[in-house]
Design a protein around this motif. Structure first.
Motif, short mmCIF file in Angstrom:
data_model
loop_
_atom_site.label_atom_id
_atom_site.label_comp_id
_atom_site.label_asym_id
_atom_site.label_seq_id
_atom_site.Cartn_x
_atom_site.Cartn_y
_atom_site.Cartn_z
N SER A 158 0.82 -1.22 0.00
CA SER A 158 0.00 0.00 0.00
C SER A 158 0.85 1.27 0.00
O SER A 158 0.34 2.35 0.25
N GLY A 213 -6.31 8.05 1.41
CA GLY A 213 -5.59 6.83 1.06
C GLY A 213 -6.40 5.56 1.23
O GLY A 213 -5.98 4.51 0.72
N SER A 256 -14.12 7.22 -3.21
CA SER A 256 -13.24 7.99 -4.10
C SER A 256 -14.00 9.11 -4.79
O SER A 256 -13.48 10.22 -4.96
N ASP A 286 -7.94 4.16 -2.17
CA ASP A 286 -6.86 3.68 -3.03
C ASP A 286 -6.23 2.40 -2.47
O ASP A 286 -5.87 1.49 -3.24
N ALA A 298 -0.47 4.08 -2.28
CA ALA A 298 -1.73 4.67 -1.82
C ALA A 298 -1.54 5.51 -0.56
O ALA A 298 -2.29 6.47 -0.33
#
Length: 296
Positions: free
Chosen positions: A30, A181, A255, A184, A33
């Protein structure tokens, strides 16, 4: 009282190992992100998991020795513990796991950032692998011994990465700016999650063949082990449904509109998926001490 305590200690070890393996893996896949997100919880969570794993493993070693020796008083004798550790693969696996937990703790205390996450992967994977030798895989003999152990290792690694990721997602969602974040990271988890689910299904089929087999299938639900397996599979299906909901609906919605209602909905469903994962760890802890249908 010893066996219920051992079930609890097994479940605690699984949960702690999920933090030690799942959080570092999460921080690595991650990275893109979370590049602009400052997080304070990953390192402390790994340290906490390592401490709990170390203590629970040592306590489980004593409890397991008590089950085999017949009493707790006999189990705490150095000679009895020595025979358990040096004379059985089960005892050796507990000691190796405790040593790896101590190593993970030292790494988490001494390193930071990507150096910490990369350095933890190997000992954490070995910790997950050690569970194969304290479950039914360690007791399997004959031609299926090594395929069963290999399947157990894959099953444990995949499960702990998934549940550890869920713990990280729950922690990330609880931040005041939790939307930063999170969407994502959820989308980025798709490939890792797909690999984990595939590994769980394939290794689970191998385990089912060894522990149930064609002859044990008709009477599967008449055994306590089989009933727990059915509940486990139902919980697993629930986790899959929630994971799909996160990937294809809730993460894209967050998002598109990072509002309070979208984040609150995602918090609730992530917590539900994590709770199902915790239930599965408890079920596996109990199933490891019950005879599977193939043993009859």
């Amino acid at each position: 009282m010893t066996e219920p305590a051992l079930i609890g200690l097994r479940a605690i070890q699984y949960g702690a190992a999920a933090l030690v393996l799942g959080v570092p893996a999460f921080m690595l896949y991650s990275r893109a992100a979370l590049a602009d997100v400052r997080l304070g919880w990953p390192s402390p969570s790994v340290r906490f998991g390592a401490v709990v794993l170390l203590l629970a493993t040592l306590a489980a070693l004593v409890a397991q020795t008590a089950v085999m020796a017949g009493s707790l008083a006999e189990a705490v004798k150095p000679g009895t513990l020595g025979v358990m550790v040096s004379g059985t693969a089960l005892g050796t696996a507990y000691v190796v796991r405790a040593a790896l937990a101590a190593l993970a703790l030292l790494l988490a205390l001494g390193l930071r950032g990507d150096r910490l996450w990369w350095s933890l992967i190997v000992p954490a994977v070995l910790i997950a692998a050690s569970f194969a030798w304290t479950g039914h895989g360690g007791a399997t003999e004959g031609v299926w011994r090594w395929p069963h152990l290999a399947a157990d290792v894959v099953h444990a690694v995949a499960a702990l990465i998934w549940i550890g990721a869920l713990a990280a997602f729950v922690a990330l969602a609880r931040r005041r700016s939790g939307a930063d974040g999170l969407a994502d990271a959820l989308v980025g988890f798709a490939s890792t999650g797909t690999i984990a689910v595939t590994a769980l299904v394939l290794s689970g089929l191998v385990n089912a063949w060894v522990l149930v087999g064609p002859r044990g299938l008709p009477a599967l639900l008449s055994t306590p082990w089989g009933l727990l397996l059915a509940i486990k599979l139902a919980a697993f299906a629930g986790m899959l449904a929630l994971a799909a909901l996160h990937r294809y609906r809730l993460a894209p919605a967050l998002s598109a509109a990072a509002d309070a209602s979208s984040l609150a909905r995602l918090r609730r469903t992530l917590a539900a998926e994590f709770a199902l994962g915790a239930v599965i760890l408890c079920l596996v802890a109990a199933m490891g001490l019950l005879p599977p249908p193939a043993s009859f």
